[in-house]
Design a protein around this motif. Structure first.
Motif, PDB file in Angstrom:
ATOM      1  N   PRO A  44      -6.175   2.508   5.849  1.00 48.10           N
ATOM      2  CA  PRO A  44      -7.414   2.059   5.257  1.00 48.10           C
ATOM      3  C   PRO A  44      -8.832   1.954   5.493  1.00 48.10           C
ATOM      4  O   PRO A  44     -10.217   2.343   4.799  1.00 48.10           O
TER       5      PRO A  44
ATOM      6  N   LEU B  54      -3.550   8.807   6.516  1.00 55.70           N
ATOM      7  CA  LEU B  54      -4.472   7.997   5.763  1.00 55.70           C
ATOM      8  C   LEU B  54      -3.837   6.923   5.452  1.00 55.70           C
ATOM      9  O   LEU B  54      -4.164   6.124   4.717  1.00 55.70           O
ATOM     10  N   ALA B  55      -2.446   6.611   6.257  1.00 56.72           N
ATOM     11  CA  ALA B  55      -2.268   5.336   5.909  1.00 56.72           C
ATOM     12  C   ALA B  55      -3.553   4.021   6.431  1.00 56.72           C
ATOM     13  O   ALA B  55      -3.128   3.414   5.916  1.00 56.72           O
TER      14      ALA B  55
ATOM     15  N   PHE C   8      -0.346  12.413   5.990  1.00 51.53           N
ATOM     16  CA  PHE C   8       0.489  11.107   5.487  1.00 51.53           C
ATOM     17  C   PHE C   8       0.449   9.909   6.314  1.00 51.53           C
ATOM     18  O   PHE C   8      -0.516   9.148   6.581  1.00 51.53           O
ATOM     19  N   HIS C   9       0.220  10.092   7.819  1.00 49.86           N
ATOM     20  CA  HIS C   9      -0.259   9.357   9.068  1.00 49.86           C
ATOM     21  C   HIS C   9      -1.724   8.922   8.937  1.00 49.86           C
ATOM     22  O   HIS C   9      -2.217   7.847   9.136  1.00 49.86           O
TER      23      HIS C   9
ATOM     24  N   LEU D 115       3.732   6.189   2.483  1.00 46.88           N
ATOM     25  CA  LEU D 115       4.151   7.409   1.924  1.00 46.88           C
ATOM     26  C   LEU D 115       4.318   7.700   4.288  1.00 46.88           C
ATOM     27  O   LEU D 115       4.613   9.151   3.839  1.00 46.88           O
ATOM     28  N   ALA D 116       3.490   6.698   4.699  1.00 49.33           N
ATOM     29  CA  ALA D 116       3.442   7.787   6.108  1.00 49.33           C
ATOM     30  C   ALA D 116       4.589   7.690   6.657  1.00 49.33           C
ATOM     31  O   ALA D 116       4.418   8.674   7.982  1.00 49.33           O
ATOM     32  N   ASP D 117       5.846   7.331   6.616  1.00 50.24           N
ATOM     33  CA  ASP D 117       6.962   7.130   7.544  1.00 50.24           C
ATOM     34  C   ASP D 117       7.739   8.860   6.838  1.00 50.24           C
ATOM     35  O   ASP D 117       7.593   8.386   5.569  1.00 50.24           O
TER      36      ASP D 117
ATOM     37  N   ARG E  77      -8.981   5.638   5.984  1.00 47.20           N
ATOM     38  CA  ARG E  77      -9.880   6.827   4.176  1.00 47.20           C
ATOM     39  C   ARG E  77     -11.496   5.732   3.944  1.00 47.20           C
ATOM     40  O   ARG E  77     -11.385   6.788   3.574  1.00 47.20           O
TER      41      ARG E  77
ATOM     42  N   PHE F 230      -0.020   4.079   0.623  1.00 50.86           N
ATOM     43  CA  PHE F 230      -0.724   4.884   1.583  1.00 50.86           C
ATOM     44  C   PHE F 230       0.801   4.614   2.938  1.00 50.86           C
ATOM     45  O   PHE F 230       1.085   5.808   3.555  1.00 50.86           O
ATOM     46  N   HIS F 231       0.928   3.668   2.828  1.00 52.88           N
ATOM     47  CA  HIS F 231       1.436   2.784   4.130  1.00 52.88           C
ATOM     48  C   HIS F 231       2.841   3.373   4.451  1.00 52.88           C
ATOM     49  O   HIS F 231       3.824   3.864   4.909  1.00 52.88           O
TER      50      HIS F 231
ATOM     51  N   PHE G 194     -12.166  12.812  -4.080  1.00 54.38           N
ATOM     52  CA  PHE G 194     -12.912  13.962  -3.556  1.00 54.38           C
ATOM     53  C   PHE G 194     -12.568  15.497  -4.601  1.00 54.38           C
ATOM     54  O   PHE G 194     -13.710  16.015  -3.529  1.00 54.38           O
TER      55      PHE G 194
ATOM     56  N   TRP H  60      -6.692   8.909  -6.076  1.00 59.45           N
ATOM     57  CA  TRP H  60      -7.672   8.380  -4.819  1.00 59.45           C
ATOM     58  C   TRP H  60      -7.824   9.623  -4.492  1.00 59.45           C
ATOM     59  O   TRP H  60      -9.091  10.115  -3.774  1.00 59.45           O
TER      60      TRP H  60
ATOM     61  N   ARG I   7       9.644   8.890   2.645  1.00 60.93           N
ATOM     62  CA  ARG I   7       9.617  10.542   2.069  1.00 60.93           C
ATOM     63  C   ARG I   7      10.490  11.267   1.705  1.00 60.93           C
ATOM     64  O   ARG I   7      11.060  11.922   0.283  1.00 60.93           O
TER      65      ARG I   7
ATOM     66  N   ASP J  81       0.900  -1.491  -0.119  1.00 59.86           N
ATOM     67  CA  ASP J  81      -0.001   0.246   0.084  1.00 59.86           C
ATOM     68  C   ASP J  81       0.910   1.052   0.289  1.00 59.86           C
ATOM     69  O   ASP J  81       1.197   1.694   0.838  1.00 59.86           O
TER      70      ASP J  81
END
Lengths: 107, 107
Positions: free
Chosen positions: B14, B11-12, B8-9, A11-13, B17, A8-9, A85, A81, A17, A6
């Motif tokens: 699911p 949105l990680a 970002f965190h 990019l969370a760290d 989201r 999104f996962h 929106f 995604w 990034r 994923d």
DNA sequence: ATGATGTGTAACCCTTAGGTTACTCAAATA
DNA sequence: TATTTGAGTAACCTAAGGGTTACACATCAT
């Protein structure tokens, strides 16, 4: 180990990034990346793996070195995604516009 | 508890989201949101808190109910970061173009 | 005033995340 | 061939994530 693909996962760290930011300038080997951060090379190796599995980077082997570069795919998935929106904001703006028009009418 | 305000965190996850997707249709109370997921209400409450701190939703109290709706701010922050990479892709496309032009020249 | 309802929070549990060191191995180099 | 170098992985540790139940409390309804 369950592989999490994923983006999104991935990019969370913040560190990951930062790696991507670094790759936006040029492709880099694992060691070069590690040289720019305070964490160990194995830690970088893990991050790179996650970025790769998420489709955010490509890895090209050159002898014993592995060069990382950005991959459009993962980014597109996230953008797509987010774009979902957009119609929400448009509707919201439209409602505001309608409201304003109504107010003008009643004057 | 350290509050993480990083979108970002936020949105990680699911599940979070999915909550945002739900809110894209209409503003919803905490209980209504919880009714649409398999996890407990307190769990939803936590997710909502994280989304709120990340600037992804607004919360408007109405009596004992709390209505959640999307907030542009958090989304913009993410989009802005992603857009940073656009110049990378442009450069890459330009290089491809240059390469093609060179090939035509040598024919 | 009493009870039902909507919500936040604390305490707890288990899993995942992210770091380390130690090891292995293949490729480059002397 | 022997050594150095780039990198993956295993084993381990601690902290953070995401879930639960139990409780507190304000608001609405009776």
């Amino acid at each position: 180990m369950r592989t999490n693909t994923d983006p999104f996962h991935a990019l969370a760290d913040p560190g990951r990034r930062a790696i991507l930011m670094m790759l936006s300038r040029d492709k880099q080997s694992i060691n070069t990346i590690a040289g720019n951060f305070d964490i160990s090379r194995p830690a970088i190796s893990k991050h790179v793996k996650i970025l790769h599995e998420a489709g955010l980077i490509l890895i090209k082997d050159s002898g014993r070195e592995r060069y990382c570069e950005l991959n459009l795919d993962g980014f597109e998935e996230v953008k797509k995604w987010l774009n979902f929106f957009d119609k929400f904001w448009k509707t919201k703006l439209q409602n505001l516009e309608d409201l304003l028009n109504q107010q003008y009418k009643s004057e």
